[in-house]
Structures are given as structure tokens and as C-alpha cells.
Write an enzyme that holds these catalytic residues in place. Structure first.
Site, mmCIF file in Angstrom:
data_model
loop_
_atom_site.group_PDB
_atom_site.id
_atom_site.type_symbol
_atom_site.label_atom_id
_atom_site.label_comp_id
_atom_site.label_asym_id
_atom_site.label_seq_id
_atom_site.Cartn_x
_atom_site.Cartn_y
_atom_site.Cartn_z
ATOM 1 N N VAL A 191 -35.089 22.971 -0.075
ATOM 2 C CA VAL A 191 -35.436 21.567 0.204
ATOM 3 C C VAL A 191 -36.904 21.307 -0.126
ATOM 4 O O VAL A 191 -37.238 20.305 -0.787
ATOM 5 C CB VAL A 191 -35.117 21.210 1.675
ATOM 6 N N LYS A 214 -31.144 20.219 11.460
ATOM 7 C CA LYS A 214 -30.159 19.673 12.405
ATOM 8 C C LYS A 214 -29.925 20.611 13.582
ATOM 9 O O LYS A 214 -29.669 20.167 14.698
ATOM 10 C CB LYS A 214 -28.843 19.345 11.717
ATOM 11 N N ILE A 224 -27.427 11.217 2.002
ATOM 12 C CA ILE A 224 -26.873 9.910 2.422
ATOM 13 C C ILE A 224 -27.748 9.343 3.548
ATOM 14 O O ILE A 224 -27.971 10.018 4.545
ATOM 15 C CB ILE A 224 -25.426 10.054 2.961
ATOM 16 N N GLY A 249 -26.669 26.668 -3.433
ATOM 17 C CA GLY A 249 -27.680 26.267 -2.442
ATOM 18 C C GLY A 249 -27.152 25.341 -1.361
ATOM 19 O O GLY A 249 -27.914 24.733 -0.628
ATOM 20 N N GLU A 303 -25.780 27.266 4.567
ATOM 21 C CA GLU A 303 -26.897 27.589 5.465
ATOM 22 C C GLU A 303 -27.300 29.042 5.264
ATOM 23 O O GLU A 303 -26.525 29.850 4.725
ATOM 24 C CB GLU A 303 -26.457 27.392 6.918
ATOM 25 N N LYS A 328 -24.580 18.214 13.326
ATOM 26 C CA LYS A 328 -24.769 16.872 12.745
ATOM 27 C C LYS A 328 -24.026 15.796 13.547
ATOM 28 O O LYS A 328 -24.566 14.713 13.774
ATOM 29 C CB LYS A 328 -24.285 16.887 11.293
ATOM 30 N N GLY A 363 -28.196 20.209 -1.190
ATOM 31 C CA GLY A 363 -28.833 20.434 -2.491
ATOM 32 C C GLY A 363 -30.295 20.033 -2.443
ATOM 33 O O GLY A 363 -30.720 19.258 -1.587
HETATM 34 P P1 NDP Z 1 -34.332 27.901 2.508
HETATM 35 O O1 NDP Z 1 -33.876 29.150 3.144
HETATM 36 O O2 NDP Z 1 -34.085 27.700 1.062
HETATM 37 O O3 NDP Z 1 -35.909 27.739 2.738
HETATM 38 C C1 NDP Z 1 -36.498 27.928 3.995
HETATM 39 C C2 NDP Z 1 -37.966 28.202 3.815
HETATM 40 O O4 NDP Z 1 -38.562 28.404 5.080
HETATM 41 C C3 NDP Z 1 -38.254 29.464 2.993
HETATM 42 O O5 NDP Z 1 -39.511 29.333 2.381
HETATM 43 C C4 NDP Z 1 -38.295 30.538 4.090
HETATM 44 O O6 NDP Z 1 -39.024 31.683 3.755
HETATM 45 C C5 NDP Z 1 -39.024 29.775 5.176
HETATM 46 N N1 NDP Z 1 -38.710 30.320 6.490
HETATM 47 C C6 NDP Z 1 -37.504 30.338 7.079
HETATM 48 N N2 NDP Z 1 -37.596 30.926 8.293
HETATM 49 C C7 NDP Z 1 -38.889 31.277 8.435
HETATM 50 C C8 NDP Z 1 -39.604 31.939 9.486
HETATM 51 N N3 NDP Z 1 -38.998 32.325 10.595
HETATM 52 N N4 NDP Z 1 -40.917 32.147 9.318
HETATM 53 C C9 NDP Z 1 -41.536 31.755 8.180
HETATM 54 N N5 NDP Z 1 -40.895 31.135 7.152
HETATM 55 C C10 NDP Z 1 -39.599 30.906 7.298
HETATM 56 O O7 NDP Z 1 -33.734 26.699 3.364
HETATM 57 P P2 NDP Z 1 -33.421 25.221 2.886
HETATM 58 O O8 NDP Z 1 -34.545 24.693 2.122
HETATM 59 O O9 NDP Z 1 -32.068 25.177 2.284
HETATM 60 O O10 NDP Z 1 -33.281 24.484 4.295
HETATM 61 C C11 NDP Z 1 -34.400 24.059 5.017
HETATM 62 C C12 NDP Z 1 -33.933 23.169 6.154
HETATM 63 O O11 NDP Z 1 -33.256 22.049 5.615
HETATM 64 C C13 NDP Z 1 -32.938 23.828 7.108
HETATM 65 O O12 NDP Z 1 -33.137 23.331 8.402
HETATM 66 C C14 NDP Z 1 -31.584 23.346 6.574
HETATM 67 O O13 NDP Z 1 -30.584 23.342 7.555
HETATM 68 C C15 NDP Z 1 -31.960 21.944 6.159
HETATM 69 N N6 NDP Z 1 -31.088 21.358 5.169
HETATM 70 C C16 NDP Z 1 -30.825 22.017 4.006
HETATM 71 C C17 NDP Z 1 -30.041 21.440 3.043
HETATM 72 C C18 NDP Z 1 -29.751 22.117 1.758
HETATM 73 O O14 NDP Z 1 -29.022 21.551 0.941
HETATM 74 N N7 NDP Z 1 -30.280 23.294 1.503
HETATM 75 C C19 NDP Z 1 -29.470 20.102 3.253
HETATM 76 C C20 NDP Z 1 -29.847 19.473 4.490
HETATM 77 C C21 NDP Z 1 -30.620 20.095 5.416
HETATM 78 P P3 NDP Z 1 -38.317 32.928 3.014
HETATM 79 O O15 NDP Z 1 -37.983 32.420 1.643
HETATM 80 O O16 NDP Z 1 -39.356 33.954 3.047
HETATM 81 O O17 NDP Z 1 -37.088 33.242 3.824
HETATM 82 N N1 HSE Z 2 -25.021 23.870 4.748
HETATM 83 C C1 HSE Z 2 -25.037 22.451 4.759
HETATM 84 C C2 HSE Z 2 -23.773 21.931 4.092
HETATM 85 C C3 HSE Z 2 -26.260 21.930 4.050
HETATM 86 O O1 HSE Z 2 -23.051 22.720 3.468
HETATM 87 O O2 HSE Z 2 -23.486 20.751 4.201
HETATM 88 C C4 HSE Z 2 -26.512 20.500 4.318
HETATM 89 O O3 HSE Z 2 -26.819 20.266 5.639
#
Ligand code: NDP
Ligand code: HSE
Length: 436
Positions: free
Chosen positions: A14, A105, A136, A187, A190, A205, A302
Site C-alpha cells: 500500500v 482494519k 471503493i 498482493g 493479508e 471490515k 491492491g
Molecule cells: P505489506 O506487508 O506489503 O507492508 C507492510 C509494511 O509495514 C512493510 O514495510 C513491513 O515491513 C512493515 N511492517 C509490518 N509490520 C511491521 C512491524 N511490526 N514493525 C516494523 N515494520 C513493520 O502490507 P500491505 O501494504 O499490503 O498492508 C498494509 C496495511 O494495509 C495493512 O493493515 C493491510 O491490512 C491494509 N490493506 C492492504 C490492502 C492490500 O491490498 N494490500 C488493501 C486494504 C488494506 P517488512 O517488509 O519488513 O515486513
Molecule cells: N486481504 C484483503 C482482501 C486485502 O483480500 O480483500 C484488502 O483489505
């Protein structure tokens, strides 16, 4: 005017989308927000990995707390996920007077009440559009666009991973593990994909949607959660023969004695638009007393779709941050002092209709016994199928659809049906919603 200064916590899927879209659309965003929106630094624990995600230009730090509370930061965007340290960082940012944007969430479903109370106390905004249905704008729609309405129910496909898996299994005939691996590669899933498969992510959610639809606190501990792990292809096939599709739905409904709050695989008529939402797409149906039925459709996950919602929140906060906190949109749609204590109903008190698959010995009187038990518990049958189960001609699957009834009645009837000598396997019970 001075640009709004953003700190990003996390540099994953994200966050990388946020960086890209902010850079690509910066002129347009400045025209919308009235001033620039600038990322001052990104916190990440693995610098090399973070550089691959966000490029070479932005400042990087591994001091998450330092960045979350840094004096020259206006908005902290928490894009890490998980509960700790995200909770601690968000609360510290709020106490330091920062506005917060989060896509998390899980954090809001479990600790939203604490976080919103802290934000209220410190006069800052906590925005979370990306936390429900990715790209959305459903939070804004329910909280603001539909503010005139007494919301009656909300039902949504709000987990892209499980919808992708169900679609792939039905359309392409791929197995569960292959479909999940592909969702992870894209991607959608979770960090812990069991959250997707077991319905927990959808439960996070729908808990948030329930709060903003009905003006109640977030109550994750009250949601009934059932995922798709045990769903069998036989049931997907039988449902189709009866004119239904099976989707993992998050449902919250205003009932006479309280509010229903549940996530489970659900049969919905194949003719409904929402039944035809495929792949990782999400869709949410909101039924309001004035507007009637509204449907919101789009990418629920995504990098850039989710960034779209994160940045919408950044723009909103940039526009509103000089407004008197009293005159901002309340976090949970209703004024904090006006939240209702309407109870969340336990499952036995929920009213719905059912799909039953009963594997029986194929002999005279079996069907009569089953329908007799259902009738004794006040249940009316809507449709019935009998199909050879494939073993031999002495066993058969009886598939029944019922009209709406109280779950408690179904529990009692099923206990009696299950105890019959002629019933040879655990009865499959799925819930069915007409979504009228
Ligand atoms: P990612 O795992 O791709 O990225 C998370 C980032 O945060 C990475 O840089 C990770 O580091 C870092 N991180 C995670 N935990 C820790 C920790 N304990 N200490 C330090 N750094 C940490 O996650 P996403 O980008 O996919 O998701 C981020 C948020 O967005 C989540 O809450 C997810 O539920 C939400 N979300 C995601 C969606 C998606 O499509 N991906 C859609 C909607 C919501 P490292 O790489 O070193 O693990
Ligand atoms: N893991 C979640 C999904 C990402 O599949 O919908 C978006 O919240």
C-alpha cells in the site's frame, strides 16, 4: 501555502502505491486539496526492501516512533498492518497532535473505540477509507453520502482474496491452494492469509461498517465468523442448479431486537448484480430507507486501488484540518455522545433462510421424516433437489432450501435430523439471503 507533511509508517504494497500515486498526480492533488501533499519520510525496518518499494528519493528511517511524533509532521499514515506496534504508534501520533490515516482494519475493529476516543480528546482526525473494501469509497458513502437515511442493512463481498478463490474454483476449476497462491502473488492476501480464508478480515471490515451504519461502537467480539475453508465444490454446484451463487458475505442488519453482525458463505440469487462480482473485486450493497438499494463496486485490494483511498483521506484531512474539531465529520458517522447501545444479536436470534445438504440412505420415508421435523419447528421449504451422491444407488444427497426462519429453530431441527439413523454424514448448512 505550505505543503501538508506526511509520514508513512511501513513501505509495503500500500505504501508503495501511495508514493507512486502522490508523485504521479501531485499537480492535480494540489489543485484539489488547495496545497501540496508531501511525504517527509518513510519508516521501514528493512531499508533495502523499502528502497525497492518506494524508490531512491524519499528519506528512510527505522525509527518508527520518532517519525510518528516528529514535530514537523502533520499526518501520520499507518500502513504497516497488525496490532502492535501499529496501535502504540497511532496512539502516540494522536497524542502528539497528528492526524492519522490508516488502512488497518484489524486495528480499528479491535481497538477503534480507544483510538477514536483518543482522537476526539486531542482534536485530530483519524481517517480509514482504505480499511474497508480497498479502493471503493464506501466509508465516505455510508458516513456522508447516505447520511439522510436510516440504514436498514449492509451486505458486501469485502474480501478480495476469498472472492478470487471462489471465482477461480468455480470458473477455472483450479484447486483451493493454487487459487490462494495466486491471490498472494497478486498482493491481495493479508500477511497472514488465514485471516482472509477464515473470514476474519471480512469480519474486521463488517464490524467497522456496522459501527458507521448504525451508530454503535465497534464490537469485533460480537461478530459471527465463518470462512470458506470447509466449503465443498458439491455445494457450489448444487447452489448453481438451484439458481444461486455462493459468496463470502459480510452482513449487518437492523432487526427488531438488535443488530445482526455476521460473516459466512452465503447463497445469493444468481440474478443479483452482487452475485456476479468475480475475482478480487469487492461490492457492497447498502439499503437505506430513503435511497433504497445502492451498490458500490470496485477493487477491494491492491497497491494503487488501496492508495486511492489512503490519498483521498490525505486530501480530506488537508482540506479540513483548519476546521474547528466540533464541525468535522464524526469518525464513526454519528456524534460521539450519540452512539447507541443497541445490542448485537447472538446467532440463534438471527433470521435468515437456509441451504441444507443431507446425505442419506436412499429408502422410503427418509424425506418425509426430514420434512416432518422441519415442519414441527415451523420451517417452510422453498425448493428441494435430490441427487445421487456418486457412491452407489443406496445413498443420495437431499438438498433443501428453506424460507426465512430463526436460527435457533434451525439449530434445534438440525440436531434432530442429524440424529436420524438414515442420515449418514454431518449435514451441510449454509445461509441464504435474497438481498431484496
Ligand atoms: P505489506 O506487508 O506489503 O507492508 C507492510 C509494511 O509495514 C512493510 O514495510 C513491513 O515491513 C512493515 N511492517 C509490518 N509490520 C511491521 C512491524 N511490526 N514493525 C516494523 N515494520 C513493520 O502490507 P500491505 O501494504 O499490503 O498492508 C498494509 C496495511 O494495509 C495493512 O493493515 C493491510 O491490512 C491494509 N490493506 C492492504 C490492502 C492490500 O491490498 N494490500 C488493501 C486494504 C488494506 P517488512 O517488509 O519488513 O515486513
Ligand atoms: N486481504 C484483503 C482482501 C486485502 O483480500 O480483500 C484488502 O483489505
Amino acid at each position: 501555502m505550505k505543503a501538508m507533511r506526511i509520514a508513512l509508517l511501513g513501505a509495503g504494497t500500500v505504501a508503495s502505491g501511495v508514493v507512486r500515486v502522490l508523485q504521479r498526480n501531485q499537480d492535480e492533488l494540489c489543485r484539489r486539496a488547495g496545497r501540496g501533499i508531501e511525504v517527509v519520510a518513510v519508516a521501514a525496518r528493512d531499508a533495502a526492501k523499502a528502497r525497492r518499494a518506494i524508490g531512491e528519493t524519499l528519506a528512510l528511517t527505522d525509527d518508527f516512533m520518532g517519525l510518528a511524533t516528529r514535530e514537523d509532521v502533520d499526518i501520520v499514515a499507518e500502513l504497516m498492518g497488525g496490532i502492535e506496534p501499529a496501535r502504540e504508534l497511532v496512539l502516540a501520533a494522536i497524542r502528539a497532535g497528528k492526524h492519522v490515516v490508516t488502512a488497518n482494519k484489524a486495528l480499528l475493529a479491535l481497538h477503534g473505540n480507544e483510538i477514536f476516543a483518543a482522537a476526539q480528546e486531542h482534536g485530530v482526525m483519524v481517517a480509514f477509507e482504505a480499511a474497508v473494501a480497498g479502493g471503493i469509497p464506501i466509508i465516505k458513502a455510508v458516513r456522508e453520502g447516505l447520511a439522510a437515511n436510516r440504514i436498514e442493512w449492509v451486505a458486501g463481498i469485502i474480501n478480495g482474496t476469498t472472492n478470487f478463490i471462489l471465482s477461480s474454483m468455480r470458473d477455472k476449476g483450479v484447486d483451493f491452494a493454487t487459487a490462494l497462491a495466486e491471490a498472494q502473488r497478486l498482493g491481495y492476501a493479508e500477511a497472514d492469509p488465514t485471516f482472509d480464508i477464515d473470514g476474519v478480515d471480512a469480519a474486521h471490515k463488517i464490524t467497522i461498517l456496522c459501527a458507521i451504519a448504525f451508530g454503535v461502537p465497534v464490537q469485533f467480539d460480537r461478530v459471527h465468523v465463518q470462512g470458506i475453508r470447509d466449503l465443498e465444490t458439491a455445494d457450489i454446484r448444487y447452489a448453481e442448479q438451484l439458481g444461486y451463487r455462493i459468496k463470502l458475505l459480510g452482513i449487518t442488519r437492523r432487526a427488531e431486537d438488535g443488530i445482526e453482525l455476521r460473516v459466512h458463505p452465503t447463497l445469493i440469487p444468481a440474478t443479483r448484480l452482487v452475485a456476479n462480482v468475480e475475482g478480487a473485486m469487492n461490492a457492497v450493497v447498502v439499503q437505506g430507507d430513503a435511497v433504497g438499494s445502492t451498490l458500490f463496486y470496485g477493487k477491494g485490494a491492491g497497491s494503487e486501488p488501496t492508495a486511492s483511498s489512503v490519498i483521498a483521506d490525505l486530501v480530506d484531512i488537508t482540506r479540513l484540518h483548519t476546521a474547528d474539531p466540533e464541525h468535522r465529520v464524526p469518525h464513526l458517522a454519528f456524534q460521539p455522545g450519540a452512539l447507541a447501545d443497541t445490542p448485537i444479536l447472538a446467532m440463534p436470534q438471527v433470521r435468515t433462510s437456509y441451504y441444507l445438504r443431507i446425505h442419506v440412505r436412499d429408502e422410503a420415508g427418509v424425506l418425509a421424516e426430514i420434512t416432518h421435523i422441519l415442519a414441527e419447528h415451523g420451517m417452510s421449504i422453498d425448493a428441494l433437489l435430490q441427487r445421487p451422491s456418486g457412491e452407489d444407488d443406496q445413498h443420495t444427497d437431499v438438498i433443501l432450501l428453506t424460507h426465512e426462519t430463526l436460527e435457533q429453530r434451525m439449530d434445534q431441527a438440525l440436531a434432530r435430523i442429524q440424529a436420524l439413523d438414515t442420515v449418514l454424514a454431518p449435514v451441510v448448512r449454509l445461509r441464504k439471503e435474497e438481498l431484496r
